[in-house]
Design an enzyme around this catalytic site. Sequence first.
Site, PDB file in Angstrom:
ATOM      1  N   LYS A  72     -27.880 -24.813  20.148  1.00 29.96           N
ATOM      2  CA  LYS A  72     -27.821 -24.401  18.744  1.00 29.96           C
ATOM      3  C   LYS A  72     -27.907 -22.874  18.640  1.00 29.96           C
ATOM      4  O   LYS A  72     -28.291 -22.203  19.615  1.00 29.96           O
ATOM      5  CB  LYS A  72     -28.975 -25.050  17.968  1.00 29.96           C
ATOM      6  CG  LYS A  72     -30.359 -24.621  18.431  1.00 29.96           C
ATOM      7  CD  LYS A  72     -31.456 -25.478  17.783  1.00 29.96           C
ATOM      8  CE  LYS A  72     -32.821 -25.039  18.265  1.00 29.96           C
ATOM      9  NZ  LYS A  72     -33.893 -25.968  17.842  1.00 29.96           N
ATOM     10  N   TYR A 122     -38.144   9.447  13.047  1.00 28.57           N
ATOM     11  CA  TYR A 122     -38.515   9.338  11.640  1.00 28.57           C
ATOM     12  C   TYR A 122     -40.023   9.390  11.429  1.00 28.57           C
ATOM     13  O   TYR A 122     -40.781   8.796  12.188  1.00 28.57           O
ATOM     14  CB  TYR A 122     -38.015   8.008  11.055  1.00 28.57           C
ATOM     15  CG  TYR A 122     -36.553   7.988  10.721  1.00 28.57           C
ATOM     16  CD1 TYR A 122     -36.006   8.891   9.808  1.00 28.57           C
ATOM     17  CD2 TYR A 122     -35.706   7.054  11.308  1.00 28.57           C
ATOM     18  CE1 TYR A 122     -34.654   8.856   9.495  1.00 28.57           C
ATOM     19  CE2 TYR A 122     -34.359   7.001  11.001  1.00 28.57           C
ATOM     20  CZ  TYR A 122     -33.840   7.912  10.092  1.00 28.57           C
ATOM     21  OH  TYR A 122     -32.517   7.875   9.784  1.00 28.57           O
TER      22      TYR A 122
HETATM   23  C1  LIG Z   1     -34.632 -26.342  18.973  1.00 29.23           C
HETATM   24  C2  LIG Z   1     -34.938 -27.750  19.268  1.00 29.23           C
HETATM   25  C3  LIG Z   1     -35.058 -28.195  20.583  1.00 29.23           C
HETATM   26  C4  LIG Z   1     -35.127 -27.247  21.758  1.00 29.23           C
HETATM   27  O1  LIG Z   1     -36.412 -26.688  21.790  1.00 29.23           O
HETATM   28  P1  LIG Z   1     -36.900 -25.638  22.889  1.00 29.23           P
HETATM   29  O2  LIG Z   1     -38.312 -25.387  22.544  1.00 29.23           O
HETATM   30  O3  LIG Z   1     -36.037 -24.441  22.729  1.00 29.23           O
HETATM   31  O4  LIG Z   1     -36.712 -26.281  24.212  1.00 29.23           O
HETATM   32  C5  LIG Z   1     -35.188 -29.565  20.804  1.00 29.23           C
HETATM   33  N1  LIG Z   1     -35.231 -30.428  19.775  1.00 29.23           N
HETATM   34  C6  LIG Z   1     -35.156 -30.053  18.482  1.00 29.23           C
HETATM   35  C7  LIG Z   1     -35.225 -31.046  17.405  1.00 29.23           C
HETATM   36  C8  LIG Z   1     -35.024 -28.685  18.181  1.00 29.23           C
HETATM   37  O5  LIG Z   1     -34.966 -28.300  16.906  1.00 29.23           O
END
Ligand SMILES: *Cc1c(COP(=O)(O)O)cnc(C)c1O
Length: 345
Positions: free
Chosen positions: A33, A242
């Site tokens: 994702k 800055y």
């Molecule tokens: C983002 C997510 C993962 C992956 O989690 P990590 O901590 O990055 O391994 C797995 N399951 C769900 C539902 C998520 O939202």
Amino acid sequence: MSTGYLSISLPNIRANFRALNTACQGRAAAVVKADAYGLGSKQVAAALAREGAKTFFVAAAEEARPIRAALGPDLEICVFSGHMEGDTDLIRDLNLIPMINSVDQLIRHAEALPQHPFGIQLDTGMNRLGMEMSEWQAVRDLVLRMGPRLIMSHLACADDPDHPMNEKQLHEFRAMTDGLSVPRSLAATGGILLGPDYHFDLTRPGIGLYGGLPFASAKPVVTLDIPVIQIREVDTGESVGYSNTWMAPTPRRIATIAAGYADGIIRAMGPKTRVFAGDVGCPIVGRISMDLIGVDVTLVKSDPKSVQLLNGTQGVDTLAEAAGTIGYEVLTSLGHRYQRNYGLR
Ligand SMILES: *Cc1c(COP(=O)(O)O)cnc(C)c1O
């Protein structure tokens, strides 16, 4: 050239997948994702498919476009947000598997794509996504007749192995799913590290693939080189950047490097962060600007052409700590001005 150079090691992402997959009872999927946590979902998904990954997860259906193009038609792509209004065409055309979150979504899916595969997401205490026990009990028999591909839930505190929430959620997940002949998934990276009780049939690592905590033995994945634009001498009492927040305590050599908060280098990390010129750590001095940062290179023997903010010594979690955040945020903030390279480094 005046943009940073981001090297993403696909071999190390593959090695991290291999290590996590081997640690699992059952098998590991790959969470890609948010453009594979900012690293490029097309390249990452293709590399992980070569490593044997068969199932991929995205947050939103739109994110699956480049991934489906990279993977070809067969491998599974699952969508955490389920079947949202307006997603039907994408789910059908890209052959996605929505993780249905609610009775509303279940009805939408059954009406729009009656024969199309889907999974079920249960809420076991995080109160974020998924059906709760009462909702699940009401539709469970119907769902089972429809033939779900997967039943999943997500842990709220898996990065803390001693947290009582882990066992509580495990218990709830078992109460909701024991005895059903549907593959199950509970663990992300943190859940894998909690041990085999949490693994079930499929795990869903994300951050661990990309070299972040809580997978402490992950291989580092990103290297960020930032070019030096200019080097100057400053005298005792002169300030840099800055708001004059830093003043030279003694005469110093200051390099101005070509990156800033517009590239995802969080302003708040400045006072606690160093960049590296070879082995020499060079403190950031003064405020991080939008496109420029001052660093103290006094201890570097010859003038560096570039410095490293991320490398094998200083990873995303070190920067996160300095900025008061988590490695996930550092990764997903990595800028789009960097030249990106998917080589072996
Ligand atoms: C983002 C997510 C993962 C992956 O989690 P990590 O901590 O990055 O391994 C797995 N399951 C769900 C539902 C998520 O939202």
